[in-house]
Design a protein around this motif. Structure first.
Motif, PDB file in Angstrom:
ATOM      1  N   TYR A 124      79.322 -83.968  10.624  1.00 17.76           N
ATOM      2  CA  TYR A 124      78.851 -82.404  10.817  1.00 17.76           C
ATOM      3  C   TYR A 124      79.785 -81.517  11.256  1.00 17.76           C
ATOM      4  CZ  TYR A 124      74.360 -85.177  11.458  1.00 17.76           C
ATOM      5  OH  TYR A 124      73.574 -86.235  11.185  1.00 17.76           O
ATOM      6  N   GLY A 125      79.723 -80.526  10.783  1.00 18.49           N
ATOM      7  CA  GLY A 125      80.699 -79.293  10.838  1.00 18.49           C
ATOM      8  C   GLY A 125      80.123 -77.936  10.754  1.00 18.49           C
ATOM      9  N   GLY A 126      81.078 -76.921  11.416  1.00 21.24           N
ATOM     10  CA  GLY A 126      80.774 -75.669  11.166  1.00 21.24           C
ATOM     11  C   GLY A 126      79.590 -75.096  11.554  1.00 21.24           C
ATOM     12  N   LYS A 127      78.970 -75.113  12.515  1.00 19.00           N
ATOM     13  CA  LYS A 127      77.745 -74.576  13.049  1.00 19.00           C
ATOM     14  C   LYS A 127      77.518 -73.036  12.606  1.00 19.00           C
ATOM     15  CE  LYS A 127      76.141 -77.606  16.631  1.00 19.00           C
ATOM     16  NZ  LYS A 127      75.682 -77.757  17.963  1.00 19.00           N
ATOM     17  N   ILE A 128      76.455 -72.759  12.121  1.00 16.36           N
ATOM     18  CA  ILE A 128      76.124 -71.217  11.729  1.00 16.36           C
ATOM     19  C   ILE A 128      74.785 -71.106  12.255  1.00 16.36           C
ATOM     20  CG2 ILE A 128      77.404 -71.292   9.835  1.00 16.36           C
ATOM     21  CD1 ILE A 128      75.075 -71.753   7.867  1.00 16.36           C
ATOM     22  N   THR A 129      74.396 -69.696  12.179  1.00 17.12           N
ATOM     23  CA  THR A 129      72.947 -69.345  12.679  1.00 17.12           C
ATOM     24  C   THR A 129      72.497 -68.890  11.175  1.00 17.12           C
ATOM     25  OG1 THR A 129      73.964 -68.753  14.703  1.00 17.12           O
ATOM     26  CG2 THR A 129      71.840 -67.838  14.163  1.00 17.12           C
ATOM     27  N   ASP A 130      71.156 -69.366  11.107  1.00 20.18           N
ATOM     28  CA  ASP A 130      70.480 -68.861   9.821  1.00 20.18           C
ATOM     29  C   ASP A 130      69.501 -67.747  10.049  1.00 20.18           C
ATOM     30  OD1 ASP A 130      67.970 -69.404  11.098  1.00 20.18           O
ATOM     31  OD2 ASP A 130      67.714 -71.210  10.076  1.00 20.18           O
ATOM     32  N   GLU A 131      69.177 -67.193   8.905  1.00 21.65           N
ATOM     33  CA  GLU A 131      68.438 -65.699   9.229  1.00 21.65           C
ATOM     34  C   GLU A 131      67.309 -65.766  10.145  1.00 21.65           C
ATOM     35  OE1 GLU A 131      66.502 -68.371   6.353  1.00 21.65           O
ATOM     36  OE2 GLU A 131      68.479 -67.802   6.241  1.00 21.65           O
ATOM     37  N   ARG A 132      66.959 -66.867  10.610  1.00 22.18           N
ATOM     38  CA  ARG A 132      65.847 -66.928  11.876  1.00 22.18           C
ATOM     39  C   ARG A 132      66.395 -66.986  13.014  1.00 22.18           C
ATOM     40  NH1 ARG A 132      62.804 -72.240   9.430  1.00 22.18           N
ATOM     41  NH2 ARG A 132      65.299 -72.367   9.268  1.00 22.18           N
ATOM     42  N   GLY A 133      67.803 -67.151  13.167  1.00 18.18           N
ATOM     43  CA  GLY A 133      68.231 -67.170  14.345  1.00 18.18           C
ATOM     44  C   GLY A 133      68.324 -68.675  14.916  1.00 18.18           C
ATOM     45  N   LEU A 134      68.220 -69.652  14.138  1.00 19.74           N
ATOM     46  CA  LEU A 134      68.626 -71.027  14.481  1.00 19.74           C
ATOM     47  C   LEU A 134      69.763 -71.515  14.175  1.00 19.74           C
ATOM     48  CD1 LEU A 134      64.720 -72.480  13.178  1.00 19.74           C
ATOM     49  CD2 LEU A 134      65.630 -71.752  15.416  1.00 19.74           C
ATOM     50  N   GLU A 135      70.337 -72.210  14.778  1.00 20.06           N
ATOM     51  CA  GLU A 135      71.714 -72.900  14.645  1.00 20.06           C
ATOM     52  C   GLU A 135      71.480 -74.199  13.859  1.00 20.06           C
ATOM     53  OE1 GLU A 135      74.278 -74.336  18.046  1.00 20.06           O
ATOM     54  OE2 GLU A 135      75.049 -72.500  17.895  1.00 20.06           O
ATOM     55  N   LYS A 136      72.445 -74.251  12.908  1.00 17.77           N
ATOM     56  CA  LYS A 136      72.390 -75.460  12.131  1.00 17.77           C
ATOM     57  C   LYS A 136      73.861 -75.795  11.617  1.00 17.77           C
ATOM     58  CE  LYS A 136      71.502 -73.248   7.523  1.00 17.77           C
ATOM     59  NZ  LYS A 136      70.714 -73.435   6.348  1.00 17.77           N
ATOM     60  N   TRP A 137      74.169 -77.022  11.123  1.00 21.85           N
ATOM     61  CA  TRP A 137      75.335 -77.234  10.615  1.00 21.85           C
ATOM     62  C   TRP A 137      75.476 -76.713   9.208  1.00 21.85           C
ATOM     63  CZ3 TRP A 137      78.512 -79.316  13.900  1.00 21.85           C
ATOM     64  CH2 TRP A 137      78.187 -80.023  15.149  1.00 21.85           C
ATOM     65  N   ASN A 138      76.866 -76.254   9.169  1.00 23.29           N
ATOM     66  CA  ASN A 138      77.084 -75.591   7.685  1.00 23.29           C
ATOM     67  C   ASN A 138      77.676 -76.793   6.712  1.00 23.29           C
ATOM     68  OD1 ASN A 138      77.469 -73.494   5.681  1.00 23.29           O
ATOM     69  ND2 ASN A 138      79.761 -73.378   6.455  1.00 23.29           N
ATOM     70  N   TYR A 139      78.093 -77.647   7.256  1.00 20.05           N
ATOM     71  CA  TYR A 139      78.683 -78.958   6.430  1.00 20.05           C
ATOM     72  C   TYR A 139      77.955 -80.412   7.009  1.00 20.05           C
ATOM     73  CZ  TYR A 139      82.178 -75.499   5.249  1.00 20.05           C
ATOM     74  OH  TYR A 139      82.882 -74.371   4.946  1.00 20.05           O
ATOM     75  N   THR A 140      77.340 -80.997   6.165  1.00 18.76           N
ATOM     76  CA  THR A 140      77.107 -82.349   6.448  1.00 18.76           C
ATOM     77  C   THR A 140      77.431 -83.373   5.487  1.00 18.76           C
ATOM     78  OG1 THR A 140      74.851 -81.922   5.592  1.00 18.76           O
ATOM     79  CG2 THR A 140      74.896 -81.406   7.937  1.00 18.76           C
ATOM     80  N   ASP A 141      77.439 -84.807   5.782  1.00 17.48           N
ATOM     81  CA  ASP A 141      77.692 -85.586   4.776  1.00 17.48           C
ATOM     82  C   ASP A 141      77.147 -87.121   5.477  1.00 17.48           C
ATOM     83  OD1 ASP A 141      78.520 -86.738   2.609  1.00 17.48           O
ATOM     84  OD2 ASP A 141      80.731 -85.616   2.634  1.00 17.48           O
ATOM     85  N   SER A 142      76.707 -87.701   4.869  1.00 17.81           N
ATOM     86  CA  SER A 142      76.200 -89.086   5.376  1.00 17.81           C
ATOM     87  C   SER A 142      76.654 -90.289   4.756  1.00 17.81           C
ATOM     88  CB  SER A 142      74.654 -88.956   5.363  1.00 17.81           C
ATOM     89  OG  SER A 142      74.277 -88.717   3.788  1.00 17.81           O
ATOM     90  N   GLY A 143      76.567 -91.461   5.453  1.00 18.15           N
ATOM     91  CA  GLY A 143      77.166 -92.752   4.950  1.00 18.15           C
ATOM     92  C   GLY A 143      78.680 -92.874   4.631  1.00 18.15           C
ATOM     93  N   ILE A 144      79.388 -92.089   5.536  1.00 22.24           N
ATOM     94  CA  ILE A 144      80.806 -92.051   5.593  1.00 22.24           C
ATOM     95  C   ILE A 144      81.334 -93.357   6.080  1.00 22.24           C
ATOM     96  CG2 ILE A 144      82.953 -90.860   5.932  1.00 22.24           C
ATOM     97  CD1 ILE A 144      80.881 -89.678   3.739  1.00 22.24           C
ATOM     98  N   LEU A 145      82.126 -94.070   5.616  1.00 23.70           N
ATOM     99  CA  LEU A 145      82.679 -95.252   6.163  1.00 23.70           C
ATOM    100  C   LEU A 145      84.222 -95.286   6.476  1.00 23.70           C
ATOM    101  CD1 LEU A 145      81.728 -98.193   6.835  1.00 23.70           C
ATOM    102  CD2 LEU A 145      82.751 -98.979   4.642  1.00 23.70           C
ATOM    103  N   PHE A 146      84.503 -95.202   7.954  1.00 25.26           N
ATOM    104  CA  PHE A 146      85.857 -95.160   8.321  1.00 25.26           C
ATOM    105  C   PHE A 146      86.476 -96.409   8.590  1.00 25.26           C
ATOM    106  CE2 PHE A 146      84.142 -91.082   9.610  1.00 25.26           C
ATOM    107  CZ  PHE A 146      85.347 -90.184   9.189  1.00 25.26           C
ATOM    108  N   PRO A 147      87.547 -96.779   8.093  1.00 21.56           N
ATOM    109  CA  PRO A 147      88.230 -98.137   8.268  1.00 21.56           C
ATOM    110  C   PRO A 147      88.377 -98.281   9.833  1.00 21.56           C
ATOM    111  CG  PRO A 147      89.989 -96.753   7.650  1.00 21.56           C
ATOM    112  CD  PRO A 147      88.626 -95.818   7.680  1.00 21.56           C
TER     113      PRO A 147
END
Length: 101
Positions: free
Chosen positions: A29-52
């Motif tokens: 998750y990265g880059g929290k932003i506020t949407d038009e309703r004033g709710l905070e959400k993540w601007n960048y998301t990615d799932s299933g990432i495997l780190f060594p």
């Protein structure tokens, strides 16, 4: 478990599982932003990432690894219990239908 990381544009990793070889499965998750309703959400998301296992981006202490394993095992036990309950309920319903026939 969530952990701060320095991996632009991501700033946070949600550890899902530690794999047998020691690699770590995450959602990012990265880059929290506020949407038009004033709710905070993540601007960048990615799932299933495997780190060594030896990742410089996502390193875990022994205590963090232990905590993640415990959380994962509790989750798996809960799923197994729910599945067993579902099977028992289905068998009970099926046995009622047999007796009604």
């Amino acid at each position: 478990m969530r952990k701060k990381i320095d991996f632009p544009p991501y700033s946070e990793a949600e550890v899902i599982q530690i794999v047998e070889d020691g690699s770590v499965l995450c959602n990012l998750y990265g880059g929290k932003i506020t949407d038009e309703r004033g709710l905070e959400k993540w601007n960048y998301t990615d799932s299933g990432i495997l780190f060594p296992p030896d990742s410089e981006i996502l390193s875990l202490t022994d205590d963090e690894r232990r905590q993640i394993e415990e959380e994962y095992n509790r989750y798996e036990m809960t799923l197994a219990e729910l599945e067993a309950e579902r099977v028992a309920q289905r068998e009970e319903v099926e046995s009622l239908h047999v007796h009604d026939a």
